[in-house]
Design a protein around this motif. Structure first.
Motif, PDB file in Angstrom:
ATOM      1  N   ILE A  12     -10.891  -1.844  -2.306  1.00  0.00           N
ATOM      2  CA  ILE A  12     -10.343  -3.189  -2.441  1.00  0.00           C
ATOM      3  C   ILE A  12      -9.000  -3.075  -3.154  1.00  0.00           C
ATOM      4  O   ILE A  12      -8.907  -2.481  -4.223  1.00  0.00           O
ATOM      5  N   GLY A  13      -7.969  -3.649  -2.572  1.00  0.00           N
ATOM      6  CA  GLY A  13      -6.650  -3.625  -3.201  1.00  0.00           C
ATOM      7  C   GLY A  13      -5.873  -2.371  -2.827  1.00  0.00           C
ATOM      8  O   GLY A  13      -6.435  -1.350  -2.399  1.00  0.00           O
ATOM      9  N   ALA A  14      -4.559  -2.456  -2.997  1.00  0.00           N
ATOM     10  CA  ALA A  14      -3.658  -1.392  -2.565  1.00  0.00           C
ATOM     11  C   ALA A  14      -3.970  -0.029  -3.180  1.00  0.00           C
ATOM     12  O   ALA A  14      -3.995   0.979  -2.465  1.00  0.00           O
ATOM     13  N   PRO A  15      -4.205   0.097  -4.490  1.00  0.00           N
ATOM     14  CA  PRO A  15      -4.452   1.430  -5.049  1.00  0.00           C
ATOM     15  C   PRO A  15      -5.686   2.110  -4.460  1.00  0.00           C
ATOM     16  O   PRO A  15      -5.646   3.307  -4.135  1.00  0.00           O
ATOM     17  N   ILE A  25       0.840  -1.207   0.000  1.00  0.00           N
ATOM     18  CA  ILE A  25       0.000   0.000   0.000  1.00  0.00           C
ATOM     19  C   ILE A  25       0.873   1.254   0.000  1.00  0.00           C
ATOM     20  O   ILE A  25       0.580   2.233  -0.685  1.00  0.00           O
ATOM     21  N   ALA A  26       1.975   1.209   0.747  1.00  0.00           N
ATOM     22  CA  ALA A  26       2.873   2.362   0.796  1.00  0.00           C
ATOM     23  C   ALA A  26       3.490   2.643  -0.570  1.00  0.00           C
ATOM     24  O   ALA A  26       3.747   3.805  -0.915  1.00  0.00           O
ATOM     25  N   GLN A  27       3.737   1.591  -1.360  1.00  0.00           N
ATOM     26  CA  GLN A  27       4.297   1.804  -2.697  1.00  0.00           C
ATOM     27  C   GLN A  27       3.361   2.613  -3.589  1.00  0.00           C
ATOM     28  O   GLN A  27       3.809   3.308  -4.501  1.00  0.00           O
ATOM     29  N   VAL A  28       2.068   2.534  -3.333  1.00  0.00           N
ATOM     30  CA  VAL A  28       1.096   3.319  -4.097  1.00  0.00           C
ATOM     31  C   VAL A  28       0.863   4.674  -3.438  1.00  0.00           C
ATOM     32  O   VAL A  28       0.821   5.714  -4.090  1.00  0.00           O
TER      33      VAL A  28
END
Length: 358
Positions: free
Chosen positions: A329-332, A209-212
Protein backbone atom coordinates in the motif's frame (compact mmCIF):
# COMPACT_ATOMS: atom_id res chain seq x y z
CA UNK A 1 11.90 14.37 -1.81
CA UNK A 2 15.05 14.24 0.32
CA UNK A 3 18.04 13.10 -1.80
CA UNK A 4 19.32 9.64 -0.97
CA UNK A 5 23.10 9.05 -0.82
CA UNK A 6 23.97 6.63 -3.61
CA UNK A 7 26.89 4.17 -3.52
CA UNK A 8 29.86 5.10 -5.65
CA UNK A 9 31.77 2.68 -7.83
CA UNK A 10 35.15 1.78 -6.25
CA UNK A 11 36.90 1.62 -9.64
CA UNK A 12 35.65 5.06 -10.67
CA UNK A 13 36.60 6.45 -7.29
CA UNK A 14 40.11 4.99 -7.02
CA UNK A 15 40.88 6.23 -10.53
CA UNK A 16 39.61 9.73 -9.68
CA UNK A 17 41.74 9.82 -6.52
CA UNK A 18 44.87 8.69 -8.36
CA UNK A 19 44.33 11.19 -11.19
CA UNK A 20 43.92 13.95 -8.59
CA UNK A 21 47.39 13.12 -7.29
CA UNK A 22 46.35 11.23 -4.15
CA UNK A 23 47.91 7.95 -3.06
CA UNK A 24 45.27 5.29 -3.66
CA UNK A 25 44.90 1.54 -3.47
CA UNK A 26 42.41 -1.03 -4.70
CA UNK A 27 41.53 -4.18 -2.77
CA UNK A 28 39.88 -6.98 -4.78
CA UNK A 29 38.53 -10.36 -3.69
CA UNK A 30 40.39 -12.83 -5.93
CA UNK A 31 39.29 -16.16 -4.45
CA UNK A 32 36.72 -17.49 -2.00
CA UNK A 33 35.92 -20.83 -0.40
CA UNK A 34 32.90 -21.81 1.66
CA UNK A 35 30.43 -19.19 2.87
CA UNK A 36 32.52 -16.12 2.20
CA UNK A 37 30.47 -12.92 2.50
CA UNK A 38 31.52 -11.31 -0.80
CA UNK A 39 32.07 -12.95 -4.23
CA UNK A 40 35.27 -12.77 -6.32
CA UNK A 41 35.57 -9.41 -8.02
CA UNK A 42 34.21 -7.43 -5.05
CA UNK A 43 36.26 -4.26 -4.57
CA UNK A 44 37.15 -1.64 -2.00
CA UNK A 45 38.89 1.66 -2.83
CA UNK A 46 41.16 3.27 -0.21
CA UNK A 47 43.14 6.50 -0.26
CA UNK A 48 45.84 7.93 1.98
CA UNK A 49 43.41 10.29 3.75
CA UNK A 50 41.37 7.37 5.02
CA UNK A 51 38.53 7.52 2.52
CA UNK A 52 36.98 4.12 1.79
CA UNK A 53 34.34 2.98 -0.68
CA UNK A 54 33.09 -0.54 -1.36
CA UNK A 55 33.46 -3.77 0.59
CA UNK A 56 35.44 -7.00 0.41
CA UNK A 57 33.89 -8.92 3.28
CA UNK A 58 30.82 -7.12 4.57
CA UNK A 59 32.79 -5.68 7.49
CA UNK A 60 34.76 -8.66 8.80
CA UNK A 61 38.27 -7.91 7.49
CA UNK A 62 38.05 -4.36 6.16
CA UNK A 63 40.17 -2.84 8.93
CA UNK A 64 42.98 -5.33 8.28
CA UNK A 65 42.78 -4.66 4.53
CA UNK A 66 43.01 -0.90 5.12
CA UNK A 67 46.18 -1.46 7.16
CA UNK A 68 47.70 -3.43 4.29
CA UNK A 69 46.63 -0.75 1.80
CA UNK A 70 48.40 1.93 3.82
CA UNK A 71 51.64 -0.05 3.54
CA UNK A 72 51.14 -0.55 -0.20
CA UNK A 73 50.44 3.16 -0.76
CA UNK A 74 53.69 4.02 1.04
CA UNK A 75 55.68 2.08 -1.55
CA UNK A 76 55.19 -1.47 -0.36
CA UNK A 77 54.79 -4.37 -2.76
CA UNK A 78 51.30 -5.52 -3.71
CA UNK A 79 50.03 -8.25 -1.46
CA UNK A 80 47.53 -11.11 -1.56
CA UNK A 81 45.97 -11.40 1.90
CA UNK A 82 44.44 -14.72 2.96
CA UNK A 83 41.74 -14.99 5.61
CA UNK A 84 39.97 -18.03 6.99
CA UNK A 85 38.46 -19.39 10.18
CA UNK A 86 41.67 -21.29 10.95
CA UNK A 87 43.81 -18.21 10.46
CA UNK A 88 45.03 -16.46 13.59
CA UNK A 89 44.69 -13.14 11.78
CA UNK A 90 41.12 -14.01 10.78
CA UNK A 91 40.11 -14.51 14.41
CA UNK A 92 41.71 -11.17 15.27
CA UNK A 93 39.63 -9.33 12.67
CA UNK A 94 36.45 -11.30 13.23
CA UNK A 95 36.03 -13.56 10.17
CA UNK A 96 33.79 -16.16 11.77
CA UNK A 97 31.38 -16.96 8.90
CA UNK A 98 33.07 -20.26 8.12
CA UNK A 99 34.49 -19.10 4.80
CA UNK A 100 37.90 -18.24 3.41
CA UNK A 101 38.96 -15.51 1.03
CA UNK A 102 42.01 -14.07 -0.69
CA UNK A 103 42.21 -10.33 -1.26
CA UNK A 104 44.65 -8.61 -3.63
CA UNK A 105 45.77 -5.16 -2.49
CA UNK A 106 47.71 -2.99 -4.95
CA UNK A 107 48.39 0.69 -5.40
CA UNK A 108 47.05 2.80 -8.27
CA UNK A 109 49.18 5.45 -9.91
CA UNK A 110 52.54 6.06 -11.59
CA UNK A 111 54.41 4.34 -8.76
CA UNK A 112 51.86 1.53 -8.37
CA UNK A 113 51.15 -1.71 -10.17
CA UNK A 114 47.78 -0.55 -11.51
CA UNK A 115 48.26 1.99 -14.30
CA UNK A 116 45.60 4.74 -14.32
CA UNK A 117 45.65 4.73 -18.14
CA UNK A 118 44.71 1.05 -18.15
CA UNK A 119 41.93 1.64 -15.62
CA UNK A 120 40.70 4.63 -17.62
CA UNK A 121 40.43 2.44 -20.72
CA UNK A 122 38.68 -0.30 -18.74
CA UNK A 123 36.15 2.14 -17.32
CA UNK A 124 35.46 3.56 -20.79
CA UNK A 125 34.63 0.06 -22.04
CA UNK A 126 32.32 -0.50 -19.09
CA UNK A 127 30.53 2.82 -19.57
CA UNK A 128 29.94 1.84 -23.21
CA UNK A 129 28.53 -1.46 -21.93
CA UNK A 130 31.12 -3.47 -23.86
CA UNK A 131 32.11 -6.84 -22.28
CA UNK A 132 35.55 -6.38 -20.70
CA UNK A 133 37.76 -8.20 -18.25
CA UNK A 134 41.01 -7.39 -16.47
CA UNK A 135 43.32 -10.40 -16.26
CA UNK A 136 46.00 -10.16 -13.54
CA UNK A 137 48.91 -12.56 -13.05
CA UNK A 138 49.14 -12.71 -9.28
CA UNK A 139 52.86 -13.47 -9.10
CA UNK A 140 54.04 -10.25 -10.77
CA UNK A 141 50.86 -8.15 -11.21
CA UNK A 142 50.98 -8.24 -15.00
CA UNK A 143 47.64 -6.83 -16.22
CA UNK A 144 45.92 -7.53 -19.55
CA UNK A 145 42.70 -5.74 -20.49
CA UNK A 146 40.53 -8.09 -22.56
CA UNK A 147 37.40 -7.27 -24.54
CA UNK A 148 34.99 -9.82 -25.97
CA UNK A 149 33.98 -8.60 -29.40
CA UNK A 150 30.50 -8.81 -30.89
CA UNK A 151 31.66 -11.91 -32.77
CA UNK A 152 32.71 -13.63 -29.54
CA UNK A 153 36.47 -13.43 -30.03
CA UNK A 154 38.90 -12.09 -27.41
CA UNK A 155 40.85 -8.89 -28.05
CA UNK A 156 43.69 -7.74 -25.79
CA UNK A 157 44.08 -3.97 -25.56
CA UNK A 158 47.38 -2.14 -25.46
CA UNK A 159 49.21 -4.60 -27.71
CA UNK A 160 49.37 -7.35 -25.09
CA UNK A 161 49.48 -10.99 -26.13
CA UNK A 162 46.87 -13.36 -24.75
CA UNK A 163 48.30 -16.73 -23.68
CA UNK A 164 46.50 -19.58 -25.46
CA UNK A 165 45.84 -21.38 -22.18
CA UNK A 166 43.74 -18.43 -21.01
CA UNK A 167 41.22 -18.43 -23.87
CA UNK A 168 38.89 -21.19 -22.52
CA UNK A 169 38.92 -19.59 -19.06
CA UNK A 170 38.17 -16.17 -20.52
CA UNK A 171 35.26 -17.61 -22.47
CA UNK A 172 33.97 -19.29 -19.29
CA UNK A 173 34.18 -16.05 -17.31
CA UNK A 174 32.35 -14.02 -19.96
CA UNK A 175 29.67 -16.66 -20.55
CA UNK A 176 29.16 -17.34 -16.84
CA UNK A 177 29.13 -13.66 -15.91
CA UNK A 178 31.49 -14.21 -12.97
CA UNK A 179 35.02 -13.23 -12.03
CA UNK A 180 37.21 -16.27 -11.43
CA UNK A 181 40.69 -17.54 -10.65
CA UNK A 182 42.59 -19.40 -13.38
CA UNK A 183 45.67 -21.57 -13.00
CA UNK A 184 47.96 -21.76 -16.02
CA UNK A 185 49.67 -25.04 -17.04
CA UNK A 186 52.92 -23.74 -15.51
CA UNK A 187 51.16 -23.24 -12.18
CA UNK A 188 50.95 -19.46 -12.44
CA UNK A 189 47.73 -18.09 -10.90
CA UNK A 190 45.69 -15.47 -12.76
CA UNK A 191 42.63 -13.56 -11.64
CA UNK A 192 40.07 -12.84 -14.33
CA UNK A 193 38.15 -9.80 -13.10
CA UNK A 194 34.95 -9.34 -15.08
CA UNK A 195 34.18 -5.64 -15.46
CA UNK A 196 30.49 -6.18 -16.10
CA UNK A 197 28.51 -3.00 -16.65
CA UNK A 198 26.01 -2.52 -13.84
CA UNK A 199 22.52 -3.85 -14.31
CA UNK A 200 20.24 -1.08 -15.47
CA UNK A 201 16.71 -0.15 -14.51
CA UNK A 202 14.86 2.00 -17.02
CA UNK A 203 11.74 3.47 -15.40
CA UNK A 204 9.12 4.88 -17.74
CA UNK A 205 6.94 7.39 -15.92
CA UNK A 206 8.30 10.09 -13.60
CA UNK A 207 5.50 9.46 -11.10
CA UNK A 208 5.49 9.25 -7.31
CA UNK A 209 6.35 5.53 -7.23
CA UNK A 210 9.33 6.25 -9.48
CA UNK A 211 10.58 8.86 -7.00
CA UNK A 212 10.93 6.06 -4.44
CA UNK A 213 11.94 3.24 -6.78
CA UNK A 214 14.75 5.13 -8.53
CA UNK A 215 16.97 5.85 -5.49
CA UNK A 216 16.07 2.50 -3.93
CA UNK A 217 17.26 0.66 -7.06
CA UNK A 218 20.36 2.83 -7.31
CA UNK A 219 21.24 1.96 -3.71
CA UNK A 220 21.16 -1.74 -4.64
CA UNK A 221 23.59 -1.24 -7.51
CA UNK A 222 21.37 -0.59 -10.52
CA UNK A 223 22.19 2.18 -12.97
CA UNK A 224 18.82 3.94 -13.07
CA UNK A 225 17.35 6.17 -15.75
CA UNK A 226 13.87 7.72 -15.62
CA UNK A 227 12.12 8.27 -18.95
CA UNK A 228 9.13 10.58 -19.38
CA UNK A 229 8.36 13.13 -22.10
CA UNK A 230 6.26 15.09 -19.59
CA UNK A 231 8.92 17.59 -18.60
CA UNK A 232 6.87 18.98 -15.76
CA UNK A 233 7.28 15.60 -14.03
CA UNK A 234 10.78 14.60 -15.15
CA UNK A 235 12.75 17.26 -13.26
CA UNK A 236 16.05 17.14 -11.35
CA UNK A 237 14.26 18.51 -8.30
CA UNK A 238 11.98 15.47 -8.19
CA UNK A 239 14.77 13.01 -9.08
CA UNK A 240 18.02 14.32 -7.59
CA UNK A 241 21.06 12.49 -8.91
CA UNK A 242 19.03 10.30 -11.31
CA UNK A 243 19.56 10.63 -15.11
CA UNK A 244 16.41 11.80 -16.89
CA UNK A 245 15.38 11.29 -20.52
CA UNK A 246 12.46 13.31 -21.88
CA UNK A 247 12.11 11.67 -25.29
CA UNK A 248 9.18 9.43 -26.22
CA UNK A 249 9.77 6.06 -24.49
CA UNK A 250 10.25 3.87 -27.57
CA UNK A 251 12.73 6.38 -29.01
CA UNK A 252 14.55 6.57 -25.68
CA UNK A 253 14.83 2.78 -25.40
CA UNK A 254 16.24 2.54 -28.92
CA UNK A 255 18.88 5.16 -28.10
CA UNK A 256 19.80 3.47 -24.79
CA UNK A 257 20.71 0.16 -26.49
CA UNK A 258 18.80 -2.18 -24.17
CA UNK A 259 20.79 -5.32 -23.38
CA UNK A 260 20.28 -8.45 -21.29
CA UNK A 261 21.46 -6.60 -18.16
CA UNK A 262 18.53 -4.18 -18.43
CA UNK A 263 15.19 -4.17 -16.61
CA UNK A 264 12.32 -2.01 -17.88
CA UNK A 265 9.33 -0.93 -15.78
CA UNK A 266 6.51 1.28 -16.95
CA UNK A 267 4.52 3.12 -14.29
CA UNK A 268 2.49 5.63 -16.29
CA UNK A 269 -1.02 4.08 -16.33
CA UNK A 270 -1.27 5.75 -19.75
CA UNK A 271 -1.60 3.53 -22.83
CA UNK A 272 -0.08 6.28 -25.02
CA UNK A 273 3.17 5.82 -23.08
CA UNK A 274 2.87 2.25 -21.83
CA UNK A 275 2.11 0.57 -25.16
CA UNK A 276 5.08 1.87 -27.19
CA UNK A 277 7.30 1.14 -24.18
CA UNK A 278 6.14 -2.47 -23.97
CA UNK A 279 6.44 -3.05 -27.72
CA UNK A 280 10.02 -1.76 -27.67
CA UNK A 281 10.79 -3.79 -24.53
CA UNK A 282 9.41 -7.01 -26.03
CA UNK A 283 11.60 -6.46 -29.10
CA UNK A 284 14.66 -6.20 -26.84
CA UNK A 285 16.72 -8.70 -24.80
CA UNK A 286 15.77 -7.01 -21.49
CA UNK A 287 15.89 -9.55 -18.65
CA UNK A 288 12.81 -8.05 -16.95
CA UNK A 289 9.76 -6.19 -18.22
CA UNK A 290 7.14 -4.95 -15.75
CA UNK A 291 4.00 -2.85 -16.09
CA UNK A 292 2.01 -1.24 -13.31
CA UNK A 293 -1.72 -1.85 -13.31
CA UNK A 294 -4.53 -4.08 -12.13
CA UNK A 295 -5.41 -7.45 -13.63
CA UNK A 296 -8.10 -5.70 -15.69
CA UNK A 297 -5.54 -3.20 -16.98
CA UNK A 298 -3.15 -6.03 -17.80
CA UNK A 299 -5.87 -7.89 -19.73
CA UNK A 300 -6.62 -4.78 -21.81
CA UNK A 301 -2.92 -4.21 -22.36
CA UNK A 302 -2.36 -7.76 -23.60
CA UNK A 303 -5.31 -7.40 -25.96
CA UNK A 304 -3.78 -4.30 -27.55
CA UNK A 305 -0.43 -6.05 -27.87
CA UNK A 306 -2.14 -9.02 -29.50
CA UNK A 307 -3.70 -6.68 -32.05
CA UNK A 308 -0.23 -5.21 -32.69
CA UNK A 309 1.12 -8.68 -33.55
CA UNK A 310 2.57 -9.79 -30.21
CA UNK A 311 1.25 -13.26 -29.41
CA UNK A 312 0.60 -14.45 -25.88
CA UNK A 313 3.92 -16.28 -25.71
CA UNK A 314 5.93 -13.13 -26.34
CA UNK A 315 3.70 -10.98 -24.13
CA UNK A 316 4.13 -13.47 -21.27
CA UNK A 317 7.49 -11.80 -20.60
CA UNK A 318 5.60 -8.86 -19.08
CA UNK A 319 5.25 -9.01 -15.30
CA UNK A 320 1.84 -7.62 -14.53
CA UNK A 321 0.53 -6.85 -12.04
CA UNK A 322 4.09 -5.70 -11.42
CA UNK A 323 5.96 -6.62 -8.24
CA UNK A 324 5.62 -9.32 -5.62
CA UNK A 325 2.21 -9.80 -4.03
CA UNK A 326 3.09 -8.52 -0.56
CA UNK A 327 -0.07 -6.49 -0.03
CA UNK A 328 1.78 -3.27 -0.77
CA UNK A 329 0.00 0.00 0.00
CA UNK A 330 1.46 3.36 -0.99
CA UNK A 331 4.42 4.30 -3.14
CA UNK A 332 7.26 3.06 -0.86
CA UNK A 333 5.79 -0.42 -0.44
CA UNK A 334 4.88 -0.72 -4.13
CA UNK A 335 8.42 0.34 -5.07
CA UNK A 336 9.80 -2.26 -2.66
CA UNK A 337 7.65 -5.00 -4.20
CA UNK A 338 8.77 -4.05 -7.72
CA UNK A 339 12.46 -4.00 -6.87
CA UNK A 340 12.16 -7.28 -4.98
CA UNK A 341 10.65 -8.95 -8.05
CA UNK A 342 13.36 -7.54 -10.33
CA UNK A 343 16.06 -8.89 -8.01
CA UNK A 344 14.30 -12.27 -7.83
CA UNK A 345 14.22 -12.51 -11.63
CA UNK A 346 17.83 -11.37 -11.88
CA UNK A 347 18.92 -14.04 -9.38
CA UNK A 348 16.61 -16.69 -10.88
CA UNK A 349 14.92 -17.13 -7.50
CA UNK A 350 11.56 -18.95 -7.24
CA UNK A 351 9.70 -15.73 -6.38
CA UNK A 352 10.70 -14.35 -9.77
CA UNK A 353 8.58 -17.09 -11.38
CA UNK A 354 5.82 -17.21 -8.77
CA UNK A 355 5.27 -13.66 -7.44
CA UNK A 356 2.17 -14.67 -5.49
CA UNK A 357 -0.64 -13.14 -7.55
CA UNK A 358 -3.68 -15.43 -7.72
Amino acid sequence: MTPHPLPRDPLDLVLAWAEAGHAAALATVVATWGSSPRPPGSMMAIDATGRIEGSVSGGCVEASVVDAAETVMQGGAPEVLSYGVTSEQAWAVGLACGGELDILVESVGPEGTLDPALLRHAMALRRERRPALLATRLTDMRHILVERTAGGSMAAHGGADLPDHMLPALDMAFRGGRSMRHEAPDGEAWFLHLLTPPHRLLIVGAVHIAQVLAPMAAATGFAVTVIDPRTQLATPERFPGIPLVTEWPDEALAALNVDDHTAIVTLTHDAKLDDPTLRAALDSPAFYIGALGSRKTQTSRLGRLREAGYDDGRAARIHGPVGLAIGAIGAPEIALSILAEIVAVRRDAPLGRRPGWT
